[in-house]
Design an enzyme around this catalytic site. Structure first.
Site, PDB file in Angstrom:
ATOM      1  N   ARG A  66    -118.953 -47.929  11.824  1.00  0.00           N
ATOM      2  CA  ARG A  66    -117.613 -47.303  11.782  1.00  0.00           C
ATOM      3  C   ARG A  66    -116.642 -48.210  11.023  1.00  0.00           C
ATOM      4  O   ARG A  66    -116.101 -49.188  11.556  1.00  0.00           O
ATOM      5  CB  ARG A  66    -117.090 -47.079  13.202  1.00  0.00           C
ATOM      6  CG  ARG A  66    -115.676 -46.533  13.252  1.00  0.00           C
ATOM      7  CD  ARG A  66    -115.547 -45.111  12.804  1.00  0.00           C
ATOM      8  NE  ARG A  66    -116.339 -44.209  13.643  1.00  0.00           N
ATOM      9  CZ  ARG A  66    -116.582 -42.945  13.323  1.00  0.00           C
ATOM     10  NH1 ARG A  66    -116.141 -42.454  12.173  1.00  0.00           N
ATOM     11  NH2 ARG A  66    -117.307 -42.169  14.107  1.00  0.00           N
ATOM     12  N   GLN A  84    -123.688 -34.541   9.626  1.00  0.00           N
ATOM     13  CA  GLN A  84    -122.597 -33.957   8.821  1.00  0.00           C
ATOM     14  C   GLN A  84    -122.372 -34.712   7.516  1.00  0.00           C
ATOM     15  O   GLN A  84    -122.040 -34.107   6.501  1.00  0.00           O
ATOM     16  CB  GLN A  84    -121.304 -33.872   9.622  1.00  0.00           C
ATOM     17  CG  GLN A  84    -120.518 -35.138   9.771  1.00  0.00           C
ATOM     18  CD  GLN A  84    -119.011 -34.899   9.972  1.00  0.00           C
ATOM     19  OE1 GLN A  84    -118.445 -33.855   9.604  1.00  0.00           O
ATOM     20  NE2 GLN A  84    -118.357 -35.906  10.533  1.00  0.00           N
ATOM     21  N   ARG A  89    -126.403 -43.290   4.961  1.00  0.00           N
ATOM     22  CA  ARG A  89    -125.692 -44.366   5.691  1.00  0.00           C
ATOM     23  C   ARG A  89    -126.421 -44.764   6.984  1.00  0.00           C
ATOM     24  O   ARG A  89    -126.032 -45.696   7.657  1.00  0.00           O
ATOM     25  CB  ARG A  89    -124.251 -43.948   6.001  1.00  0.00           C
ATOM     26  CG  ARG A  89    -124.171 -42.748   6.911  1.00  0.00           C
ATOM     27  CD  ARG A  89    -122.738 -42.352   7.194  1.00  0.00           C
ATOM     28  NE  ARG A  89    -122.696 -41.265   8.193  1.00  0.00           N
ATOM     29  CZ  ARG A  89    -121.608 -40.881   8.808  1.00  0.00           C
ATOM     30  NH1 ARG A  89    -120.442 -41.462   8.540  1.00  0.00           N
ATOM     31  NH2 ARG A  89    -121.647 -39.913   9.707  1.00  0.00           N
ATOM     32  N   HIS A 165    -116.930 -43.049   1.736  1.00  0.00           N
ATOM     33  CA  HIS A 165    -116.014 -42.787   2.869  1.00  0.00           C
ATOM     34  C   HIS A 165    -115.198 -44.043   3.217  1.00  0.00           C
ATOM     35  O   HIS A 165    -115.321 -44.593   4.315  1.00  0.00           O
ATOM     36  CB  HIS A 165    -116.881 -42.356   4.062  1.00  0.00           C
ATOM     37  CG  HIS A 165    -116.152 -41.649   5.153  1.00  0.00           C
ATOM     38  ND1 HIS A 165    -115.108 -42.220   5.859  1.00  0.00           N
ATOM     39  CD2 HIS A 165    -116.324 -40.419   5.694  1.00  0.00           C
ATOM     40  CE1 HIS A 165    -114.686 -41.359   6.774  1.00  0.00           C
ATOM     41  NE2 HIS A 165    -115.386 -40.268   6.697  1.00  0.00           N
ATOM     42  N   ASP A 210    -106.767 -34.443   7.933  1.00  0.00           N
ATOM     43  CA  ASP A 210    -108.166 -34.377   7.496  1.00  0.00           C
ATOM     44  C   ASP A 210    -108.217 -33.371   6.352  1.00  0.00           C
ATOM     45  O   ASP A 210    -108.464 -32.189   6.560  1.00  0.00           O
ATOM     46  CB  ASP A 210    -109.058 -33.933   8.661  1.00  0.00           C
ATOM     47  CG  ASP A 210    -110.537 -34.104   8.332  1.00  0.00           C
ATOM     48  OD1 ASP A 210    -111.364 -34.011   9.264  1.00  0.00           O
ATOM     49  OD2 ASP A 210    -110.857 -34.333   7.148  1.00  0.00           O
ATOM     50  N   GLU A 269    -111.117 -41.116   0.351  1.00  0.00           N
ATOM     51  CA  GLU A 269    -112.541 -41.113  -0.006  1.00  0.00           C
ATOM     52  C   GLU A 269    -112.786 -40.414  -1.349  1.00  0.00           C
ATOM     53  O   GLU A 269    -112.530 -39.210  -1.469  1.00  0.00           O
ATOM     54  CB  GLU A 269    -113.305 -40.394   1.099  1.00  0.00           C
ATOM     55  CG  GLU A 269    -112.990 -40.925   2.500  1.00  0.00           C
ATOM     56  CD  GLU A 269    -113.302 -39.931   3.591  1.00  0.00           C
ATOM     57  OE1 GLU A 269    -114.253 -39.151   3.433  1.00  0.00           O
ATOM     58  OE2 GLU A 269    -112.594 -39.933   4.607  1.00  0.00           O
TER      59      GLU A 269
HETATM   60  O1  TA6 Z   1    -113.796 -37.891   6.145  1.00  0.00           O
HETATM   61  C1  TA6 Z   1    -113.242 -37.145   7.163  1.00  0.00           C
HETATM   62  C2  TA6 Z   1    -114.328 -36.694   8.130  1.00  0.00           C
HETATM   63  O2  TA6 Z   1    -115.134 -35.687   7.576  1.00  0.00           O
HETATM   64  C3  TA6 Z   1    -113.639 -36.220   9.412  1.00  0.00           C
HETATM   65  O3  TA6 Z   1    -113.751 -34.837   9.553  1.00  0.00           O
HETATM   66  C4  TA6 Z   1    -114.350 -37.019  10.505  1.00  0.00           C
HETATM   67  O4  TA6 Z   1    -115.469 -36.290  10.970  1.00  0.00           O
HETATM   68  C5  TA6 Z   1    -114.735 -38.280   9.738  1.00  0.00           C
HETATM   69  O5  TA6 Z   1    -115.184 -37.787   8.478  1.00  0.00           O
HETATM   70  C6  TA6 Z   1    -115.707 -39.194  10.437  1.00  0.00           C
HETATM   71  O6  TA6 Z   1    -116.981 -38.675  10.414  1.00  0.00           O
HETATM   72  P1  TA6 Z   1    -118.162 -39.566  11.067  1.00  0.00           P
HETATM   73  O7  TA6 Z   1    -119.391 -38.734  10.937  1.00  0.00           O
HETATM   74  O8  TA6 Z   1    -118.227 -40.840  10.278  1.00  0.00           O
HETATM   75  O9  TA6 Z   1    -117.723 -39.830  12.491  1.00  0.00           O
END
Ligand code: TA6
Length: 311
Positions: A66, A84, A89, A165, A210, A269
């Protein structure tokens, strides 16, 4: 006295995970873990940390770290059987010992080449062969560059979305402005990705944000008023930019994020999200991110963000 050279050293980081440290002669440094090909630290010549890393970050594969600069591939913000933000990573990368010739290598830059290829397990969830080469470079002035080269080594085309990111460290989110995204369209992740148009002046922050800004300029500036510091983000091959701060409620819901840490970070990002990138067999895509941190003091008129963006 012999000219000091930049330094590249391999060492053990947190939880014994392998990391590479790049150090420049004037004192700047950056650290990248093989876990995730993940840049976790970028310090200026004075040893000040410029990236945000949560005090609760979990350095244990396959959980992504993180903070720093997570690599989101082969998808960003997707659904289905992939995480997602994809699996790059969450994988252990290797040091690439024989990268293809790279035009920018030079004596005064410290860099390391990493490589990721899909495992048999990966091919079950994403059935496309690829080679993902990531070069992390620290320039003599402390600029940090990430260059991704993704080659389709399969027999059929594939498409992907991508993001660096990046978590910037800021003194106080309520004193931060982002310049360069004014008047652009964005998809609001907090409103079912509905499309809106940004207002005409710098973006400031007073609640969760966001947003996926579309067709953004090469340069974006993030101004930290209290620190009198401006981050300049330059990108190539990445048309979109995601801006994210979880704010208080979402911060509390993340186990690997401190309740108050949202006050001291902002994600901007460089990404390719709205339109997926499609590679034919044998084709290669390149996506570059360059970060610099410059002093910014309006009082002296030293740095006008517009000048930075046009310069
Ligand atoms: O970059 C924004 C985002 O897509 C948010 O919606 C939030 O989910 C963030 O990424 C963090 O995602 P993660 O999977 O690293 O917890």
């Amino acid at each position: 006295m012999a000219e000091e050279k930049p330094l590249v050293e391999i060492s053990k980081g947190l939880n014994g995970l392998e990391k590479i440290v790049l150090r420049q002669v004037r004192g700047s440094s950056t650290e990248v873990y093989l876990h995730g090909g993940h840049v976790t630290s970028w310090k200026n010549d004075h040893g000040e940390e410029l990236l945000f890393l949560s005090s609760k970050a979990i350095f244990k594969p396959p959980k992504p770290i993180r903070g720093g600069i997570p690599i989101c591939f082969p998808q960003f913000g997707g659904h289905g059987n992939l995480d997602q933000h994809g699996f790059a990573r969450n994988r252990v990368w290797s040091i690439d010992t024989d990268p293809p010739p790279f035009p920018t290598a030079s004596a005064n830059k410290a860099f390391v080449d990493l490589i990721l290829k899909p495992s048999e397990e990966d091919l079950k969830i994403w059935p496309h062969s690829f080679e993902f080469r990531l070069r992390i470079t620290l320039g003599p002035g402390g600029d940090l560059m990430l260059t991704s080269r993704i080659r389709n080594t399969d027999t059929k085309p594939f498409s992907f979305t991508f993001a660096y990111h990046t978590y910037f460290s800021v003194s106080d989110i309520s004193e931060v402005r982002v310049e360069g995204l004014e008047t652009l369209d964005y998809l609001d992740n907090l409103k079912e990705k509905e499309r809106f148009t940004e207002q005409g002046d710098a973006i400031t922050f007073e609640s969760e944000v966001d947003k996926i800004y579309l067709s953004t300029p090469t340069k974006i500036a993030i101004l930290d008023h209290e620190k009198k510091r401006t981050f300049v983000l330059r990108k190539d091959g990445l048309p979109d930019a995601v801006v994210w701060n979880p704010w208080e409620k979402k911060a509390k819901s993340m186990v690997d994020f401190g309740d108050d840490e949202y006050k001291h970070m902002l994600c901007v990002e460089a990404a390719a999200v709205e339109k997926a990138i499609t590679l034919k067999s044998g084709e290669e895509w390149k996506g570059r991110l360059e970060l610099s941190a410059v002093p910014s003091s309006y009082r002296s008129g030293q740095l006008d963000p517009q000048r930075v963006l046009q310069g």
